[in-house]
Design a protein around this motif. Sequence first.
Motif, short mmCIF file in Angstrom:
data_model
loop_
_atom_site.label_atom_id
_atom_site.label_comp_id
_atom_site.label_asym_id
_atom_site.label_seq_id
_atom_site.Cartn_x
_atom_site.Cartn_y
_atom_site.Cartn_z
N GLY A 289 83.16 23.77 50.07
CA GLY A 289 82.44 23.67 51.34
C GLY A 289 81.64 22.37 51.46
O GLY A 289 81.77 21.63 52.44
N ASN B 289 80.13 24.88 57.27
CA ASN B 289 80.11 24.93 55.81
C ASN B 289 78.67 24.93 55.29
O ASN B 289 78.36 25.63 54.31
CB ASN B 289 80.86 23.74 55.23
CG ASN B 289 82.36 23.88 55.41
OD1 ASN B 289 82.84 24.86 55.99
ND2 ASN B 289 83.12 22.91 54.92
N ASP C 150 91.51 24.99 52.52
CA ASP C 150 90.39 24.14 52.15
C ASP C 150 90.82 23.03 51.20
O ASP C 150 90.36 21.88 51.28
CB ASP C 150 89.28 24.97 51.50
CG ASP C 150 88.50 25.79 52.51
OD1 ASP C 150 88.69 25.54 53.71
OD2 ASP C 150 87.72 26.68 52.10
#
Length: 769
Positions: free
Chosen positions: A739, A675, A608
């Motif tokens: 996210g 997300n 991420d």
Amino acid sequence: MDIKSKSSKRFSFLIALMLIAIATISFGTMYPSFAKKASVYYVDELHSDDFLYQIYKGSCVFYRDIAEAVEGKSIEYDELYLKTETQAMQGAAHVSEDVIDFVDWNEGNWDIMTKERMNAILLGWRNEIFNGLAGAMDYCVIDNRTGKSVKNVGGNLEMLGSGQEDSELNELYPYYIRISFDSVGNPERVAVKSQKSDELLKSVQRIMKSNYLWSCFWSNIGNDGIQADGSFYYYGEDEAVRKGKTAVFSTPRDVTCVFALTSQQKEALLNSPMNTRSNEEFRVYYYAGVPSTVHLIMLLLLLAAWLLPRCGKYCLHTLRITRLDLEVSGLAAFLLFIWSGEQMAALVSLTNSGYFDEAVNSIFGGALGWGVRSLIIIILNGCAIFLTFAVWYYLVTCWGDITVIGIRQFVRERSLLYRCFGTICGWTKGKINDFKEEILHVDLGEKANKTIFKLVAVNFLLLAAACVMWVFGWVALVIYSIVLYFVLKRYVQKIQEQYRKLLDATSSIAGGNLKTEFPEDWGIFESYKQELSKIQDGFKNAVEEEVKSQRMKTELITNVSHDLKTPLTAITTYIELLEDESISKEQRREYLAVLKKKSTRLKFLIEDLFEVSKATTGNVTLNLVDVDICHLMRQVYLEYEDRVEDAGLIFRFRLPEEKVILKLDSQKTYRVFENLYVNIIKYAMQGTRVYVSADKTDKGIAIELKNMSASELNIAPEDLTERFVRGDSSRNTEGSGLGLAIAKSFVELQGGTMQVEIDGDLFKVMLMW
């Protein structure tokens, strides 16, 4: 395309003709209703105030005839209707100064004026009566004291209405008015006969008591020295102020007047040119609502002409013939709107009164039957009404583009005055700008002596041209130019002083003083003060943003350290536990499972972090394909449906039925919704609903996701999309805090926008492509 255009024109003309025809038929069917309403307002001419005032005037005029017959000599009207009394004042001291200021009469000229005025009024009435009423009906005037009478017909007309007339005389006259005046002019006995005798009696009594002659005499005598009761002040022969009072008698005295109509006279009077019956009928149809009905139909046609352009097939407003200038069509429509009400009232009046029927019968010599004549009249009326409404519909159709392009754009395109005004303003503005640039340009940063000299030279030439006709004007011109030079020099020095204030303020801000104040008046640089204030505010905002950026960098390092340290610490701990050879196989499997979970979390966290770093720097390759965005939203939801049920959430979708295809990277877009859904599953309150809606727009689609947060949101919405920021400040939930940041970066990379809003505990994300 040409066939489609012809079809649209045919459709538009058909709609317009149908609307005009409906309006014409609707108005035509209301003729009987108008006649019924008009009958309520209609007053018979023989009962109208205009006719009864003629009877009043006749009584006053014929009073002199009977007086001359009784006295046997010629008598003026002023002798019958005027009486002036005078009295001497008890010294000038009893007369106020206000009264003396307005004394403008002497006994002679007041007497002459009043007599001439009264005679003029009655002689005018006499001509009016003998040119009309006296020849149209029978009359008789009787002196009550002597019994003598003056009349224009033989027989015993004086007996009519007395109660002693025979049946033959009473039958001869279906209409009469008998008025007996007593010695002071009051109508002591009034007798009438008509179809509405009670109403006529009340009207006659009211008119005879109206003091109409008194009002006519005193009107327009505009002298402040005359009192309301007719009293006045004047100078007598001895130059002393005297008081006089003129009494005006409004009715005859000691006479009886009889006015009567036979059946033939009554019919002739009602149909004579002097009769105002046609005007009366027009007036009652006006009151019956004909103009208001016409105007209502016109407004409905106006509404239709403005709404129909919204129909795609309707094109009448786009034709060249309907592109009149706004002023031309507006003036024509205004005049037609005003004119149509009165003319339609006249048309309905003449039709219902039988005038057109008589005219048609006269033209064809009585050869046509009633049915044929009625058909001709209906056709003529229909053509007149249809033509009126057609012209109106054409004029208002010229304004049809108002609902399509808006009033402002319509005025710009179709207003002749606007175009002329714009041309004149543009030309004037250009000339002024050229003059400023070439003649009046002054560089305030340098010495302005040269510029001042140029202006003085120009001014000198202008004044010289004005003074060529005056030889001594040259001396005054030189003096004027010298004075003007010093005045202008002082003015420019003041401007330079204001310019130095501007430089001082600019230098202060450049030195870092962002709290610099500008209390002085900067004159022509006042606008620069506002701009400088904006620059100062901009610097303040930039500094605040930089401070915020540094703070967020510090928080980012802290959060990254925490989120990386947590799984690494767990991994280290469990590795040390595995090194113990005394643990059982079951414990070893359990420790290995924990190690796998923590290492997986660390892997996702690092992935991420790489994703958001690449997205932030723009180092991402997009594979754009056609994506059904609504289908993709449902597909992502189905992948997480089990986790949604475990979280106790209820999703409600409201998506367009048709496909919405966008050029997007399917994988990046999938990650965006993944997300967002995961964020909702983590932080939404259990047992609540989640609303996912999408609306198709002109450019693409607008998507909105809403849910109730399980914990209180004490964070700014814009901070939630920063890296390593979570909804729970304690960071107890699993996740990287990346996210929403990744989702926002991917949305913006694909040309969209993502915005987060918080309203209490309501969390809302809005996407736009």
